[in-house]
Enzyme design. Structure first.
Site, PDB file in Angstrom:
ATOM      1  NE  ARG A  39      -6.562   4.601   4.677  1.00  0.00           N
ATOM      2  CZ  ARG A  39      -7.787   4.203   4.320  1.00  0.00           C
ATOM      3  NH1 ARG A  39      -8.018   2.923   4.132  1.00  0.00           N
ATOM      4  NH2 ARG A  39      -8.762   5.067   4.171  1.00  0.00           N
TER       5      ARG A  39
ATOM      6  CD  GLU B  96       9.192 -46.752  -4.121  1.00  0.00           C
ATOM      7  OE1 GLU B  96       8.215 -46.107  -3.710  1.00  0.00           O
ATOM      8  OE2 GLU B  96       9.084 -47.757  -4.851  1.00  0.00           O
TER       9      GLU B  96
ATOM     10  NE  ARG C 137      -1.568 -44.790  -8.625  1.00  0.00           N
ATOM     11  CZ  ARG C 137      -1.898 -43.509  -8.507  1.00  0.00           C
ATOM     12  NH1 ARG C 137      -1.449 -42.799  -7.505  1.00  0.00           N
ATOM     13  NH2 ARG C 137      -2.662 -42.932  -9.410  1.00  0.00           N
TER      14      ARG C 137
ATOM     15  CB  SER D 256       9.839 -42.812 -11.733  1.00  0.00           C
ATOM     16  OG  SER D 256       8.756 -41.982 -11.359  1.00  0.00           O
TER      17      SER D 256
ATOM     18  NE  ARG E 108       3.443 -48.657  -7.488  1.00  0.00           N
ATOM     19  CZ  ARG E 108       2.949 -47.861  -6.551  1.00  0.00           C
ATOM     20  NH1 ARG E 108       3.665 -46.868  -6.061  1.00  0.00           N
ATOM     21  NH2 ARG E 108       1.721 -48.051  -6.105  1.00  0.00           N
TER      22      ARG E 108
ATOM     23  N   GLY F 172       9.853 -41.723  -6.326  1.00  0.00           N
ATOM     24  CA  GLY F 172       8.621 -41.875  -5.544  1.00  0.00           C
ATOM     25  C   GLY F 172       8.784 -41.110  -4.247  1.00  0.00           C
ATOM     26  CB  THR F 173       8.869 -37.479  -3.608  1.00  0.00           C
ATOM     27  OG1 THR F 173       7.640 -37.178  -4.285  1.00  0.00           O
ATOM     28  CG2 THR F 173      10.038 -37.198  -4.531  1.00  0.00           C
ATOM     29  CG  ASN F 174       3.810 -39.728  -2.123  1.00  0.00           C
ATOM     30  OD1 ASN F 174       4.129 -38.550  -2.282  1.00  0.00           O
ATOM     31  ND2 ASN F 174       2.726 -40.240  -2.675  1.00  0.00           N
ATOM     32  CG  ASP F 175       6.723 -45.271  -0.037  1.00  0.00           C
ATOM     33  OD1 ASP F 175       5.841 -44.809   0.723  1.00  0.00           O
ATOM     34  OD2 ASP F 175       6.617 -46.355  -0.616  1.00  0.00           O
TER      35      ASP F 175
ATOM     36  CE1 TYR G  54       7.685 -39.158 -15.201  1.00  0.00           C
ATOM     37  CE2 TYR G  54       9.701 -39.528 -16.468  1.00  0.00           C
ATOM     38  CZ  TYR G  54       8.747 -39.966 -15.551  1.00  0.00           C
ATOM     39  OH  TYR G  54       8.873 -41.211 -14.975  1.00  0.00           O
TER      40      TYR G  54
ATOM     41  CG  MET H 252      -2.612  -6.864   9.573  1.00  0.00           C
ATOM     42  SD  MET H 252      -0.940  -6.541   9.024  1.00  0.00           S
ATOM     43  CE  MET H 252      -1.169  -6.241   7.282  1.00  0.00           C
TER      44      MET H 252
ATOM     45  CE  LYS I 169      -3.598  -0.325   2.489  1.00  0.00           C
ATOM     46  NZ  LYS I 169      -4.448  -0.477   3.700  1.00  0.00           N
TER      47      LYS I 169
ATOM     48  N   GLY J 200      -8.338  -6.894   4.974  1.00  0.00           N
ATOM     49  CA  GLY J 200      -9.144  -7.065   6.175  1.00  0.00           C
ATOM     50  C   GLY J 200      -8.456  -7.774   7.322  1.00  0.00           C
TER      51      GLY J 200
ATOM     52  CB  CYS K  14       5.557 -40.834 -10.215  1.00  0.00           C
ATOM     53  SG  CYS K  14       6.323 -42.130  -9.223  1.00  0.00           S
TER      54      CYS K  14
ATOM     55  NE  ARG L  28      -6.553  -4.329  -1.827  1.00  0.00           N
ATOM     56  CZ  ARG L  28      -7.057  -4.284  -0.611  1.00  0.00           C
ATOM     57  NH1 ARG L  28      -6.270  -4.066   0.424  1.00  0.00           N
ATOM     58  NH2 ARG L  28      -8.353  -4.455  -0.399  1.00  0.00           N
TER      59      ARG L  28
ATOM     60  CG  HIS M  50      -5.270 -44.683   1.181  1.00  0.00           C
ATOM     61  ND1 HIS M  50      -6.642 -44.856   1.091  1.00  0.00           N
ATOM     62  CD2 HIS M  50      -4.728 -45.447   0.212  1.00  0.00           C
ATOM     63  CE1 HIS M  50      -6.901 -45.709   0.115  1.00  0.00           C
ATOM     64  NE2 HIS M  50      -5.756 -46.090  -0.427  1.00  0.00           N
TER      65      HIS M  50
END
Length: 913
Positions: A92, A780, A560, A799, A616, A801-804, A887, A103, A23, A101, A867, A338, A454
């Protein structure tokens, strides 16, 4: 060198939003461009941080403030605290990022008994003066002194009621004077002190109040919700601006406008205004404002000025602006501008239009849109005009809205879905064996779990609405009941969930369908031209594959196979395979599964042709395809009880004479059938106990299944390769990729590659064709990262497997972490982000870099992707772009997000993440 705490609008750097707030920076820039902005100055965000740290204003600040006020007095000819021509100011907030809104603001500061008399004398309008005074007392009391609005509103409404007045504008000067005196009494009663008369004391208290509002609950919650970290915005500036008044008569007005329609993106004058009012009347809805187009008839000269202001703002900022203005005695003042906050559809349309108008470039059009915003466009949304109140709120785990009859287990969902009912699957938590219930339901609601649980992951993959972790809901599956406070939700009751905000409602709320607009197709086409990363999809069925293609996917990065196993028509075959006593029995069950799985892959390859499809091989532990021990024990008890009843019925019927033909179901009574069912359930229970693991996620799963039961992997490999061969015979171009999960050694990979080579030769001979496919591995496990060079000797693609891999890196169980200590870690700053939502660049990222470097040292042309859920996260996409991946793969609804994020990654590749 002494720090400078403040800058006048004439000298402040309009580009330095980090120091002056958005602002303040814009007010400086507009002033220096010649816009009609009331004189004022900005106290910096650094001063705010100093105040919050030291718990007091820094030495010398108020001296600077007095000097800045003196300059305003010189320019305006008014006097702060003066009996004649009193100067009033607004105070202000304004951080680097707009937080509407969140602050606090105080108007009309500088009024006291002396300046009030001066204002009456100057304006000859006691009604206006007392109106300004009562507004100031209430705002100051609320914001600076912490007095609840209700304390003031009670007196205000009593005066109106006694006078028989409904509209505020009908109050007379005497009535407003009475209200002002009552408000002063409230302040004295609530604080034990009279209202401050010293205008510099008022100003000092107000500055502290605005600084404190940075750490108010509203502001903290807003920053948390929108991931506004200290490097994005840290502290609020304070803008002290000469008051101009829209409530001095019928030649005065106040309003809020957008340079384009924020709901549709249309290039039109948009906004609302009120004659003879102050800004809070419009924003707070105290009076019903008028559409801005009516100003053209009511005060045409000011409307012409407003159109000119709107055009200049957009031409200068090259962005849709949200601006506030006041007209005082016929003169238009711009109070702030803004970047306008718009919905996704409007952002996309304005991007396309502004490029066509030559206002911005294609690159600017791409960068002005937060990729996350696009997910709004691809899920059903609740009708915006509904007025229902939520009964509970959970985590917004998968966007979109869904309504259906409540069911408490997957089997019931499948059964009722066949009758055409819309369903919501309500569980305490979901497991992989519930997958058929996901297919049958319109949405999923769980009382446990987080955004990457899950339920959340699977629902996002299917593009279905999901609310997770609604802890106020107590789920009793046995009683077929969910309890929320005094509300009991029975199976069959109608509920609506909103996966975009986590709200849960009773009954049906109308939804509006998503639309993949032509503007969005154009925008994402520009994104694809810029991006280096390709975007693939995590999908498991031909239907979701076709949906992914329509969203712009260029392949499947994760199919899967266990999702296929869980379908209702094949799960019994999978159970038979698991219960097999030897290899021969297992191969017999697999032989029945083989044509079903081959047909699945053939349809999938056809749907995604000519793009690559990465399949997989089986990953989850075997026990996940079986009911749990508790369920099986209950079912065995029920069967044994039923057997006793049937025996009693049989004895009864045998005792009867001349029974004749028996009606159903007595003519179908057969103890042998029940005994057979008992035997099979007992076998399942024995197998569940045999397969029990203390930590199944680190147990007998992934490639370890392929080592123990090679016949399972061989059946899947043959299904993939024969499906590819059948497509080739039909001249359908295919590019299958076989991916092995949970690999830790090169020897595992070589063993599976041996299965592949053997089956490849057989299939090529059988179909008399040459197969072209890739063989690779998921990365993974931590060891896979450290031994990536050895794995790349056999694998032609990786590939992540970043979850595991995240679970392995942090030694966190995702479900336990999100339900127990992870929120504490985020709130207390022990972790900046949830690592299951935002890729951990500093830790996990280093493992990924090691794997990429080692893999490509061994095989320079190695194809590498990601993935896990992070594959659809914009910040994570920027990181993997810089890492050199080929990818990203994500759930279908995240594909547009990932396409735009991939373009951002390319355009911003030389800037820090």
């Amino acid at each position: 060198m002494t720090a400078q705490y403040s800058y006048s609008f004439n000298t402040g750097d309009g580009k330095n939003k980090a120091l002056l707030g958005g602002k303040g920076a814009n007010l400086c820039e507009m002033t220096q461009m010649g816009f009609n902005v009331p004189p004022g100055f900005v106290i910096t965000t650094q001063t705010c941080l100093s105040y919050l740290e030291q718990k007091r204003l820094p030495d010398g600040l108020m001296d600077e403030v007095r000097a800045q006020i003196s300059e305003i007095e010189r320019v305006t000819g008014k006097h702060f605290g003066g009996a004649n021509d009193p100067l009033l100011v607004s105070v202000r907030s304004g951080s680097a990022i707009s937080m509407p809104g969140m602050m606090d603001t105080i108007l009309n500061l500088g009024l006291n008994k002396q300046t009030l008399a001066g204002l009456i004398e100057e304006t000859s309008d006691p009604r206006f003066a007392y109106d300004a005074y009562r507004r100031f007392i209430q705002l100051f009391g609320k914001v600076a002194l912490g007095i609840e609005d209700e304390k003031f509103d009670t007196h205000f409404n009593n005066v109106k009621r006694a006078a028989g007045i409904k509209a505020d504008v009908a109050l007379s000067a005497d009535q407003l004077q009475e209200i002002s005196e009552l408000f002063l009494m409230v302040v004295h009663e609530e604080t034990g002190r009279p209202f401050p008369e010293d205008v510099y004391q008022q100003l000092e208290i107000a500055i502290c109040a605005v600084f404190n509002s940075w750490m108010g609950k509203r502001a903290i919650d807003y920053r948390k919700e929108f991931h506004i970290t200290p490097d994005i915005a840290n502290g609020t500036a304070v803008n002290i601006v000469t008051m101009v008044f829209g409530n001095m008569g019928d030649d005065c007005a106040t309003g809020v406008g957008f340079t384009r329609n924020p709901g549709t993106g249309e290039n039109e004058m948009y906004g609302e205004y009120l004659v003879n009012a102050q800004g809070e009347d419009v924003v707070a809805g105290i009076r019903t404002p008028k559409p801005v187009h009516e100003m053209a008839k009511e005060i045409p000269e000011q409307y012409r000025q407003l159109v000119e202001l709107r055009n200049k703002l957009e031409a200068h900022y090259h962005e849709v602006q949200d601006y506030e203005y006041t007209i005082e005695r016929g003169v238009l003042y711009c109070l702030q501008t803004r970047n306008g906050k718009m919905n996704a559809a409007a952002m996309v349309k304005t991007s396309i239009d502004m490029v066509a108008e030559g206002l911005i470039s294609k690159e600017q059009a791409l960068l002005r849109i937060n990729p996350e915003l696009l997910e709004q466009l691809l899920h059903p949304q609740l009708a915006p005009d509904h007025t229902n109140k939520p009964i509970a709120t959970g985590l917004p785990a998968s966007p979109g809205a869904a309504c259906g009859h409540c069911v408490f287990d997957a089997d019931t969902a499948v059964r009722l879905a066949k009758t055409g009912q819309d369903l919501i699957l309500l569980r305490e938590e979901t497991k992989p064996e519930d997958i058929h219930g996901f297919f049958a339901a319109q949405g999923v609601l769980t009382s446990r779990g987080g955004k990457t649980s899950h339920a959340a992951v699977v629902a996002r993959g299917m593009g279905k609405a999901c609310v997770a972790g609604a802890e106020d809901i107590k789920v009793d599956v046995r009683a077929r009941l969910a309890i929320v406070g005094d509300i009991h939700i029975k199976e069959g009751d109608l509920i609506t969930i909103d996966g975009s905000n986590g709200n849960i409602y009773l009954g049906r709320i109308p939804t509006i369908a998503p639309r993949f607009s032509e503007e969005l197709k154009i925008l994402l086409g520009w994104a694809d031209e810029v991006a280096r990363l390709r975007v693939h999809a995590n999908v498991d069925t031909p239907e979701t594959a076709r949906l992914a293609v329509s969203y712009g996917a260029k392949g499947i990065g994760l199919c899967r196979t266990e999702r296929m196993f869980n379908a209702a028509d094949r799960l019994p075959l999978v159970v038979d395979m698991i219960l097999a006593h030897n290899t021969e029995e297992r191969e017999a069950a697999l032989a029945k599964l083989f044509p079903i799985q081959r047909d699945d892959f053939e349809q999938l390859f056809e749907a995604m042709s000519p793009h690559p499809v990465t399949v997989r091989l089986l990953d989850p532990p075997m026990h996940e395809f079986l009911p749990n021990e508790h369920q099986l024990t209950d079912e065995l008890d029920a069967l044994k009880h039923y057997l006793t009843i049937v025996k009693g019925q049989r004895v009864t019927l045998d005792t009867l004479t001349n029974a004749g033909d028996l009606p159903a179901p007595f003519n179908r009574l057969n103890e042998d059938v029940i005994l057979e069912a008992i035997a099979k359930k007992q076998m399942m229970l024995d197998k569940v106990l045999e397969l029990y693991e203390v930590n199944p996620m680190l147990g007998h799963r992934g490639v370890r299944l392929g080592m123990s039961y090679p016949e399972i992997y061989k059946m899947q490999i043959r299904s993939i390769l024969e499906a590819a061969a059948r497509c080739i015979k039909q001249r359908i171009p295919v590019e299958p990729e076989i991916m092995v999960p949970q690999v830790i050694t090169a020897q595992e990979l070589k063993k599976v590659k041996g299965y592949v080579d053997e089956i490849q030769n057989e299939v090529e001979s059988q179909y008399k064709i040459k197969l072209n496919f890739k063989f690779g591995t998921m990365i993974e496990t931590v060891r896979a990262c450290t031994r990536a060079d050895r794995l790349a000797a056999t694998a032609s693609f990786f590939s992540f497997g970043t979850n595991d891999l995240t679970q392995a890196t942090f030694s966190f169980s995702r479900e336990d972490a999100e339900n127990k200590f992870l929120p504490l870690y985020e709130e207390s700053g022990l972790l900046e982000d949830n690592p299951f939502e935002t890729l951990d660049i500093e830790g996990l990222g280093k493992l990924m870099k090691m794997a990429v470097d080692l893999g490509r040292q061994q095989r320079p042309e190695l194809k590498i992707g990601i993935c896990g859920e992070h594959g659809g996260h914009p910040r994570s996409i920027r990181f993997v772009h810089n890492l050199g991946l080929n990818y990203v793969s994500c759930s279908a609804p995240r594909i547009p997000v990932a396409r735009l994020a991939a373009a951002h990654a390319k355009l911003l590749e030389n800037k820090p993440i």
